[in-house]
Design a protein around this motif. Sequence first.
Motif, mmCIF file in Angstrom:
data_model
loop_
_atom_site.group_PDB
_atom_site.id
_atom_site.type_symbol
_atom_site.label_atom_id
_atom_site.label_comp_id
_atom_site.label_asym_id
_atom_site.label_seq_id
_atom_site.Cartn_x
_atom_site.Cartn_y
_atom_site.Cartn_z
ATOM 1 N N HIS A 86 8.223 8.459 2.843
ATOM 2 C CA HIS A 86 9.636 8.722 2.596
ATOM 3 C C HIS A 86 9.872 9.446 1.278
ATOM 4 O O HIS A 86 10.997 9.884 1.016
ATOM 5 C CB HIS A 86 10.424 7.409 2.614
ATOM 6 N N ARG A 140 11.945 2.708 1.930
ATOM 7 C CA ARG A 140 11.851 2.220 3.300
ATOM 8 C C ARG A 140 12.800 1.052 3.543
ATOM 9 O O ARG A 140 13.171 0.332 2.614
ATOM 10 C CB ARG A 140 10.422 1.792 3.616
ATOM 11 N N GLU A 157 12.497 -3.551 7.544
ATOM 12 C CA GLU A 157 11.648 -3.593 8.736
ATOM 13 C C GLU A 157 10.435 -2.694 8.579
ATOM 14 O O GLU A 157 9.326 -3.040 8.992
ATOM 15 C CB GLU A 157 12.455 -3.178 9.974
ATOM 16 N N GLU A 158 10.643 -1.511 7.971
ATOM 17 C CA GLU A 158 9.517 -0.600 7.783
ATOM 18 C C GLU A 158 8.516 -1.124 6.763
ATOM 19 O O GLU A 158 7.329 -0.815 6.844
ATOM 20 C CB GLU A 158 10.033 0.770 7.353
ATOM 21 N N ARG A 159 8.977 -1.911 5.800
ATOM 22 C CA ARG A 159 8.061 -2.451 4.800
ATOM 23 C C ARG A 159 7.115 -3.485 5.377
ATOM 24 O O ARG A 159 6.067 -3.772 4.783
ATOM 25 C CB ARG A 159 8.849 -3.060 3.643
ATOM 26 N N ARG A 185 5.534 -3.069 8.103
ATOM 27 C CA ARG A 185 4.460 -2.354 8.804
ATOM 28 C C ARG A 185 3.402 -1.907 7.815
ATOM 29 O O ARG A 185 3.704 -1.449 6.729
ATOM 30 C CB ARG A 185 5.037 -1.133 9.534
#
Length: 243
Positions: free
Chosen positions: A204, A226, A229-231, A233
């Motif tokens: 990002h 991020r 939720e993206e963190r 992953r």
Amino acid sequence: MEHRSEEREKRSQPLPHRPHRVRLAARLRAYFLAGILITAPLGITIYIAWAFIAWVDRQVIPLLPAHYNPENYLPFSVPGLGLVIVLVGLTAIGAITAGVLGRLFLSVSERLLNRMPVIRGVYSATKQILETVLANKATAFREVVLVEYPRRDAWVIGFITGTTEGEVQELTREEMVNIFVPTTPNPTSGFLLFVPRSDIVPLHMSVEEAIKMVVSGGIVTPPDRRTPEERQRRVAPPRSAAS
């Protein structure tokens, strides 16, 4: 005797702390470091810009005829005159070659250059690179990715320069992308990787932030933009889960 013993006891006692002097020294140190952080980037930027302008002036101004050189009429030099002449000259050349006569002259010149063995390769390679970068400037070096290189569990920052085409793509099974991996602390040098699109991890951070991170050797780290939720992953599972 009692008076002397009291004096000895006073001398043996530790000196009282001086918090005010300590706080003053800490503040002065913080102010000094803040001054460095503010003035150093500005000073370095001004120095580099001034050195570049002076270098262009030294290369261009001696080529001017004496009666066109304003430094021969003024009691002082004009900094940036050479850079202005270069910008005006490039703009004029672009305007001239946009016409019919300009395109005809450019075509004849390219034919002559293509007949020269050594110059032909240099000219064609340089022209192709510039045309690719300037024509695709909206997409070139616009996406920062993470690539697993040079071994497993080791990652590098790279920039997508385009989609792989030609023989390289035909010889591979998956869709490949061109990744430019810069080196530290000079991001203008690096190497090219052809990586499957499924193996890259988009980031990002912007291109400017990634370049700052590369130049600083990881000291300057951009913020994580991020979503929560993206963190959650991860780019790769833990070794225990992977095994």
